[in-house]
Design an enzyme around this catalytic site. Sequence first.
Site, PDB file in Angstrom:
ATOM      1  N   CYS A  37       0.312   6.262  12.573  1.00  0.00           N
ATOM      2  CA  CYS A  37      -0.289   5.938  13.868  1.00  0.00           C
ATOM      3  C   CYS A  37      -0.528   7.201  14.689  1.00  0.00           C
ATOM      4  CB  CYS A  37       0.626   5.031  14.680  1.00  0.00           C
ATOM      5  SG  CYS A  37       1.579   3.927  13.686  1.00  0.00           S
ATOM      6  N   HIS A  39       0.812  -1.226   0.000  1.00  0.00           N
ATOM      7  CA  HIS A  39       0.000   0.000   0.000  1.00  0.00           C
ATOM      8  C   HIS A  39       0.842   1.272   0.000  1.00  0.00           C
ATOM      9  CE1 HIS A  39      -0.096   1.134   4.458  1.00  0.00           C
ATOM     10  NE2 HIS A  39       0.427  -0.073   4.526  1.00  0.00           N
TER      11      HIS A  39
END
Length: 375
Positions: A328, A202
Amino acid sequence: MNRIYFDNAATTALDKEVLDAMLPFMTTNFGNPSSIYSYGRESRLAIENSRKSVARILNANPGEIFFTSGGTESNNTAICAAIRDLNCKHIISSPIEHHAVLHTVEYYACNKDVTLSFVKLSDDGHVDLDDLEKQLASHEDRCLVTLMHANNEIGNLLDLHAVGELCKEYNAIFHSDCVQTVGHYNIDLRNTPVHFISGSGHKFHGPKGCGILYVNENVKIHPFIMGGGQERNMRAGTENVYGIIGFAKALELATRNHDEESEYIRSLKDHMITKLENTIPDIQFNGDITGESLYTVLSVSVPKNEKSEMVLYNLDINHICASGGSACTSGADQGSHVIRAINNNPNKVTIRFSFSKYNTMEEVDKVVEKLSEMI
Ligand SMILES: Cc1ncc(COP(=O)(O)O)c(C=O)c1O
């Protein structure tokens, strides 16, 4: 209003050609690759053709490529195997690795399976190779060196060859998290002294949830995930067939147009550097931005004030996607372990912009204009 997506180090848009290659394996060609009838054999053939294509592009043997669920699993597998199967008793890593490496090595060190040390970094975030050699020389037990090829937050690139040669000299195992470079740089594994590398689809317009682990053919390890005999008994579980097809297709496309696309993306980054320097005098760039650095990533810090503390939120309100560090920590200003490790200045706010072939110069101009209004 159209969104401006400047967070391509977090993930990238799936290419239409990649989707087209994947779709038949979600619909008509749904057979389990382990089934012996034709439906299954077609899926198996597609996987093995994908493996061959990936291996050819990375100049590896197909037998050295294992498909995984992504960069995180590949990193975990390599680190676990080095400790469990290759007798590594000490790990040398860096404080600016992705958490998929950092938390894994800390886990094994906490459990007292191994000892752990970090290499020194220069002020601009490069690994100090003299310190690495000193550390390698000071350990009698076998070491695992796990150092990322390119840092996902500041973009610094590691000299894989130099580190690999040092590892060879001291009989150490070398793993490199190449998640930000597979699909972005020509990686020639037959001529790179590395035992393991990790890649993730990805990050270069392929699907999420599919990655690779390269395991050099001279290294023999046991599976990380136990169960069926998939991936030549190395990684159990019914294969993510369409993910694998998508990974291989995305890598093929990335390689086909690599020179012009990388040059174009580099020009976006260079343009943004110049614009920011001219527009925001207090701007600070993190890492070795114009030296050994990813052409896709630009990390900047701006003075902290009431406005800049809310900068990611305000960029979002203006339909601009950027991040504070790795994915994150996007959106929440929890601070970045990478920025803390290289430059612990509490009076700055850090923003990472990361580019793809789908971005434009106009978008760069727009983002710089909005940013300067905000701060
Ligand atoms: C350097 C690096 N390593 C590992 C990962 C994790 O990869 P994945 O999302 O495929 O698990 C990422 C993704 O953010 C990354 O940037």
